[in-house]
Design a protein around this motif. Structure first.
Motif, short mmCIF file in Angstrom:
data_model
loop_
_atom_site.label_atom_id
_atom_site.label_comp_id
_atom_site.label_asym_id
_atom_site.label_seq_id
_atom_site.Cartn_x
_atom_site.Cartn_y
_atom_site.Cartn_z
N ARG A 336 8.62 -15.95 -5.75
CA ARG A 336 7.95 -14.89 -6.20
C ARG A 336 7.90 -13.68 -5.14
NH1 ARG A 336 2.27 -17.19 -8.09
NH2 ARG A 336 3.84 -17.49 -9.94
N PRO A 337 8.07 -12.43 -5.47
CA PRO A 337 8.24 -11.16 -4.82
C PRO A 337 7.03 -10.92 -4.29
CG PRO A 337 9.47 -10.87 -6.87
CD PRO A 337 8.61 -12.28 -7.13
N ILE A 338 7.00 -10.10 -2.95
CA ILE A 338 5.64 -9.61 -2.46
C ILE A 338 5.65 -8.12 -2.93
CG2 ILE A 338 6.93 -9.18 -0.62
CD1 ILE A 338 4.54 -9.88 0.93
N ILE A 339 4.62 -7.55 -2.94
CA ILE A 339 4.46 -6.21 -3.32
C ILE A 339 4.00 -5.15 -2.10
CG2 ILE A 339 3.05 -4.46 -4.48
CD1 ILE A 339 2.39 -6.46 -6.70
N TYR A 340 4.89 -4.30 -1.71
CA TYR A 340 4.38 -3.32 -0.74
C TYR A 340 4.04 -2.11 -1.30
CZ TYR A 340 5.13 0.30 2.91
OH TYR A 340 4.96 1.37 3.75
N THR A 341 2.89 -1.79 -0.60
CA THR A 341 2.06 -0.54 -0.90
C THR A 341 1.16 -0.21 0.22
OG1 THR A 341 1.07 0.75 -2.87
CG2 THR A 341 0.05 -1.61 -2.30
N SER A 342 0.51 1.01 -0.08
CA SER A 342 -0.46 1.37 0.92
C SER A 342 -1.83 1.07 0.44
CB SER A 342 -0.38 3.02 1.00
OG SER A 342 -1.07 3.57 -0.30
N ASN A 343 -2.58 0.89 1.51
CA ASN A 343 -4.10 0.66 1.05
C ASN A 343 -4.85 1.56 0.18
OD1 ASN A 343 -6.40 -1.31 2.54
ND2 ASN A 343 -7.33 0.57 2.21
N HIS A 344 -4.35 2.71 0.28
CA HIS A 344 -5.05 3.63 -0.75
C HIS A 344 -4.45 3.51 -2.20
CE1 HIS A 344 -6.70 7.44 -2.61
NE2 HIS A 344 -5.35 7.75 -3.06
N PHE A 345 -3.28 3.19 -2.32
CA PHE A 345 -2.49 3.06 -3.46
C PHE A 345 -3.04 1.85 -4.14
CE2 PHE A 345 0.94 2.41 -6.68
CZ PHE A 345 1.31 3.60 -6.95
N ARG A 346 -3.02 0.90 -3.52
CA ARG A 346 -3.51 -0.61 -4.10
C ARG A 346 -5.02 -0.38 -4.62
NH1 ARG A 346 -4.08 -6.49 -1.03
NH2 ARG A 346 -4.49 -7.61 -2.97
N GLU A 347 -5.88 0.10 -3.76
CA GLU A 347 -7.08 0.39 -4.42
C GLU A 347 -7.24 1.43 -5.65
OE1 GLU A 347 -9.54 1.56 -0.76
OE2 GLU A 347 -9.83 -0.14 -0.49
N THR A 348 -6.42 2.31 -5.76
CA THR A 348 -6.37 3.20 -6.64
C THR A 348 -5.98 2.77 -8.01
OG1 THR A 348 -6.15 5.07 -5.16
CG2 THR A 348 -5.93 5.65 -7.41
N TYR A 349 -4.81 1.89 -7.99
CA TYR A 349 -3.87 1.72 -8.91
C TYR A 349 -3.44 0.33 -9.13
CZ TYR A 349 -2.79 6.79 -8.60
OH TYR A 349 -2.83 8.17 -8.40
N LEU A 350 -3.54 -0.56 -8.09
CA LEU A 350 -3.12 -1.97 -8.41
C LEU A 350 -4.29 -2.99 -8.26
CD1 LEU A 350 0.26 -1.77 -6.15
CD2 LEU A 350 0.02 -1.78 -8.63
#
Length: 414
Positions: A336-350
């Motif tokens: 299972r892959p892992i998702i890399y993103t910013s704290n802001h991007f995750r809260e906004t879109y993911l």
């Protein structure tokens, strides 16, 4: 008459010039200039022809493998079994083994050798159960028995940066001299309590893998900026490497750095940078053309961070492409892959239930942890490490060494 005189003058000038050219040519042949030398001289190289041999007798033992035709000079892949049963295996160059594997009843060493086949340079040695039993029989406690050493050597002695793993699971890391660890005074941390790693792409300057270490304070906390004190160091336990971006971009340093990570005992991971403007099928094809995964590696990562693309193509496109990539990679590799993103991007879109079963590698620079759950935290992009002159991303795994091993060995696999 004037025209004839002028004509004769021109012919005379040409004759003198031609004579000077001939004279220069003769002088050039007798005493050639460097420029002239470069034109007429060509380096002649003989073609090296390799032949295979089996159990070729040498002073030190028997050799099976490639040699230069008409000689006993080892060249190319071969195996040397010495008179005492030690086995050396690898790619030989001009009768020397720069890098290879040595197997004895007590250990297996993989790394660099000098001309006399001593451990010399960076290498990894793992000791056998026979060796461990022998140490125990002599009354040595588990916390003093080394089962594995990852680091530098000089003529069979641990020398320079290295990490030793003990039988009780404890570790030591730092600079060795003549086989002994030179521990700085005042250190208030245990190696393995914190698990640090780096990530890199072609944007980072070259990495000196032999001397890779992360500067930290006396409590073991790695700096988030340039190191104010280089007395204390933590090992780099893992590295994420950029493999691809979009449908066509392949990181030019990916292949070489994957080999270096493997040779230096780092857990390695690969990541793909997602673009919403390219077909996901083409991006997956691009990724699988270069990226690999084997058991024990970090989970493959999908880098999602371009907010402007989400605004342009919409959240539905983001969700569809992200899930397609994650599910395809998991189906192909069984991890299972892992998702890399910013704290802001995750809260906004993911912040969506469809991603609740995925681990996150979070980017949030500074001293404040990500606000959501995370497995890896990229807390600075301006870190300074031993083995790299520029700035580099430094990451912290959430958990100690035992938790990290569990993370690598099954928590994300089917």
């Amino acid at each position: 008459m004037g025209w004839i005189s002028e004509h004769r003058r021109i012919l005379g000038t040409l004759a003198i010039g031609f004579a000077a050219f001939l004279l220069g040519l003769v002088v050039g042949i007798i005493v050639p200039s460097p420029f002239f030398h470069k034109i007429i001289i060509r380096e002649v190289q003989k073609e090296i022809v390799l032949v295979d041999t089996v159990n070729m007798p040498l002073n030190e033992g028997l050799y099976s493998g490639s040699v230069i035709q008409g000689t006993q000079t080892r060249q190319g892949y071969g195996v040397l079994t010495t008179n005492d049963g030690t086995v050396y295996e690898g790619d030989w160059k001009n009768d020397e083994l720069p890098y290879g594997i040595r197997t004895t009843p007590s250990s297996v060493y993989t790394g660099k050798f000098d001309k006399k086949l001593n451990n010399h340079g960076f290498g990894i040695i793992e000791y056998t159960q026979e060796y461990i039993n022998n140490k125990r029989s002599k009354g040595l406690p588990d916390e003093q028995i080394v089962t594995k050493y990852i680091g530098n050597w000089a003529q069979n002695n641990k020398e320079g940066l290295g990490r030793a793993v003990k039988l009780d699971g404890s570790m030591e890391f730092g600079r060795y001299a003549s086989g002994l660890l030179m521990s700085p005074s005042g250190a208030n941390y245990q190696v393995g309590d914190r698990i640090y790693g780096i990530d890199a792409s072609h944007h980072q300057t070259d990495i000196d893998w032999d001397h890779l270490a992360i500067y930290c304070d006396k409590d073991g906390k790695a700096y988030s900026n340039r190191a104010s004190d280089k007395t204390y160091m933590q090992p780099a336990f893992f590295v994420y490497l950029k493999a691809t971006e979009g449908a066509t971009i392949k990181d030019e340093l990916f292949g070489v750095r994957m080999i270096e990570a493997e040779r230096h005992g780092l857990a390695k991971g690969v990541y793909h940078f997602l673009h919403l403007g390219s077909p996901i099928e083409a991006q997956l094809r691009n990724f699988f053309e270069v990226a690999t995964w084997t058991p024990g590696d970090l989970p493959p990562a999908l880098d999602i961070e371009v907010s402007s693309e989400v605004e342009q193509y919409g959240k539905d496109t983001l969700y569809a492409m992200t899930l397609e990539w994650l599910r395809t990679v998991e189906d192909r590799w069984g991890v299972r892959p892992i998702i890399y993103t910013s704290n802001h991007f995750r809260e906004t879109y993911l912040n969506d239930a469809r991603f609740k079963d995925y681990s996150f590698w979070m980017s949030r620079y500074g001293s404040s942890e990500p606000t959501n759950s995370w497995s890896i935290w990229q807390y600075t992009e301006r870190g300074q490490i031993c083995g790299n002159e520029g700035s580099i991303d430094i990451n912290l795994f959430q958990g100690n060494y035992d938790a990290f091993q569990h993370f690598l060995n099954g928590v994300n696999t089917r």
